[in-house]
Enzyme design. Structure first.
Site, PDB file in Angstrom:
ATOM      1  N   GLU A   1       0.843  -1.202   0.000  1.00  0.00           N
ATOM      2  CA  GLU A   1       0.000   0.000   0.000  1.00  0.00           C
ATOM      3  C   GLU A   1       0.881   1.257   0.000  1.00  0.00           C
ATOM      4  O   GLU A   1       1.848   1.336   0.755  1.00  0.00           O
ATOM      5  CB  GLU A   1      -0.885  -0.028   1.243  1.00  0.00           C
TER       6      GLU A   1
ATOM      7  N   LYS B   1      -9.585   1.872  -3.060  1.00  0.00           N
ATOM      8  CA  LYS B   1     -10.060   1.344  -1.778  1.00  0.00           C
ATOM      9  C   LYS B   1     -11.484   1.790  -1.505  1.00  0.00           C
ATOM     10  O   LYS B   1     -11.818   2.972  -1.620  1.00  0.00           O
ATOM     11  CB  LYS B   1      -9.125   1.811  -0.657  1.00  0.00           C
TER      12      LYS B   1
ATOM     13  N   CYS C   1      -5.238  -2.955   3.007  1.00  0.00           N
ATOM     14  CA  CYS C   1      -5.109  -2.817   4.457  1.00  0.00           C
ATOM     15  C   CYS C   1      -6.393  -3.142   5.211  1.00  0.00           C
ATOM     16  O   CYS C   1      -6.795  -4.282   5.310  1.00  0.00           O
ATOM     17  CB  CYS C   1      -4.589  -1.414   4.796  1.00  0.00           C
TER      18      CYS C   1
END
Length: 507
Positions: A263, A327, A382
């Site tokens: 990330e 995301k 994440c």
């Protein structure tokens, strides 16, 4: 007037519950934490039932204090991001951790009300487990959800992991709570409790006999790059350039079929990267025939909410346009600012983002393979790995199959804490639920490869700058949990609670 002896007993009772909550949180970090947490919970239920059941206020406070001890220990690493990295005042950072822990503990407290409202029944264990499942579901849903540190993820090292492919982590939670209650009842009703525990053991053993996914193709050669850059570096231009140069060089020289960097490996808007960076990587991909996936800051020109940037995974593969995954499930305060909380964000000495949100059902990443059928990977970034129901829904609704899970993570915000091992267990639970292997590329750790049974096949040491070069076997197929999600266990739990309330009114 409250008698001094009674007040002293209450203080000891609350202190004991707080300590037991802290011990339960600590036990989850042990190798067999999923086994150890069951007898600890039995002691907690015993402590919660010592006092008079007639007081809802007392039961609510007892459950709240138990939960507070659990979450203060389990989530203390948030202090590191607020104080050590963010530069927030120490007192304010402690208060933030305490308030978040208290909010999380409220769900535990509400679940334990079953011991007051539906007590004196041989079915109390079922009602307690059902209420715990409902509260855990709500904890992962309300205010965008924060289901971190649930009982389920410890079951990757416990007896009920085999249930996850059928009904998910919430079903594991149900069995943990129910089993721990039955252990407590062994002295009161030994025959029924023993038979019940035997039934649970047999059911669990039978569940391990079936698998729902199978290997596909030859193993995939992968390289997972762990840069180990301190979070503070990305707030300085020279630190950003140093990080970009490292990951660019590492990706450029790799010959693996699939190369993954974590990330925000490139912690800079994609359009502002050094000239030719993406083009050079794409040229290499076209020449060598491998595939590349890494984190970057995405940029949007037209957004309805005015948010210009996103937390993005950028994929490159031969003869294909770039793959973009933005995301979807953002971290409150870290990636979006809830209305009315800009004052809290202003207390940081580092810039925080207010990202645009990606779509819920984005397409899988296509992994090209010479002379073999391409593979498809479901991407998470994440925090998204925490939400098993959302990942199962994406796989279920995808127009293509899913053969492997890929998670890009950067936990440098949380320093040398248990945050990385906690998220690793969550990733293991996702593999168990979906029956698919997982690749975890992280900045500081724990970079790892997981099997479809959630076992760690290989990993890198934390806080080391290295690459994990290995192979992973892709799988195909769908588990019952992917097909049905949380609907079965939630339906069972709600039916049990309704039945319990009806019984309570009758008697």
């Amino acid at each position: 007037m409250i008698h001094p002896l009674s007040r002293s007993r209450s203080a000891i009772h609350y202190l004991t519950l707080f300590i037991l909550g802290a011990v339960l949180a600590g036990a989850t970090e042990l190798s067999y934490g999923g086994w150890i947490q069951i007898p600890i919970l039995s002691v907690i239920w015993w402590q919660l039932t010592l006092e008079n059941h007639s007081s809802i206020k007392h039961q609510l406070l007892s459950g709240l204090i138990f939960g507070l001890g659990y979450f203060v220990i389990g989530l203390w690493w948030i202090y590191i991001s607020l104080h050590d990295v963010g530069g927030m005042n120490a007192a304010l950072s402690c208060m933030a951790v305490f308030l978040l822990s208290a909010y999380m503990a409220l769900y535990f407290a509400l679940a334990t009300l079953t011991l007051t409202l539906l007590h004196n029944s041989r079915f109390t264990g079922l009602f307690l487990a059902a209420s715990w499942v409902v509260m855990e579901f709500l904890r992962g849903y309300i205010f965008t959800g924060f289901p971190w540190m649930g009982l389920a993820e410890s079951q990757v090292n416990g007896p009920f992991s085999v249930i996850a492919p059928y009904f998910g982590g919430l079903a594991c939670t149900f069995l943990v709570v129910f089993t721990s209650w039955q252990i407590l009842q062994l002295k009161k009703d030994p025959l029924v409790s023993t038979l019940t525990l035997i039934f649970v053991i047999v059911l669990t053993a039978l569940s391990s006999l079936w698998s729902f996914t199978k290997p596909i193709g030859a193993p995939l050669r992968v390289e997972l790059i762990q840069g180990n850059f301190a979070q503070s570096l990305i707030f300085k231009p020279e630190g950003v350039l140093k990080q970009i140069e490292f990951y660019f060089a590492a990706m450029s020289k790799s010959h693996a079929e699939l190369i993954i960097a974590p990330e925000t490996a490139f912690p800079w808007p994609e359009s502002n990267l050094p000239s030719g960076t993406i083009d050079a990587l794409q040229k290499q991909i076209n020449q060598q025939g491998n595939n590349l996936l890494f984190g970057v800051i995405g940029r949007h020109t037209n957004t309805k909410d005015g948010r210009e940037f996103s937390n993005r995974a950028l994929g490159l593969s031969p003869a294909n346009p770039p793959y973009l995954y933005d995301k979807n499930h953002l971290v409150p305060f870290g990636e979006f600012i809830p209305p009315g909380f800009h004052w809290f964000v202003n207390a940081f000495n580092v810039p925080l983002s207010d990202f645009a949100r990606g779509g819920m059902n984005q397409e899988n990443f296509l992994i090209q393979r010479p002379n073999q059928k391409p593979l498809l990977a479901a991407i998470t970034i994440c925090y998204e790995d925490v939400f098993g129901g959302e990942l199962a829904s994406r796989i279920r609704n995808s127009s293509t199959s899913t053969n492997v899970l890929i998670n890009l993570t950067n936990l440098a915000w949380f320093g040398d804490s248990q945050a990385s091992s906690q998220q690793l267990r969550l990733s293991q639970l996702r593999s168990l639920e979906t029956g698919l292997p997982a690749l975890r590329a992280t900045n500081t750790g724990i970079t790892s490869v997981l099997g479809p049974d959630g076992k760690v096949l290989s990993s890198l040491p934390e806080f080391s700058q290295a690459s994990l070069i290995t192979q992973v076997q892709a799988y195909e197929g769908k588990t019952p949990y992917v097909r049905w999600g949380n609907l079965p266990i939630l339906s069972i739990s709600c039916i049990l609670l309704i039945w319990g309330l009806i019984r309570h009114r009758r008697f």
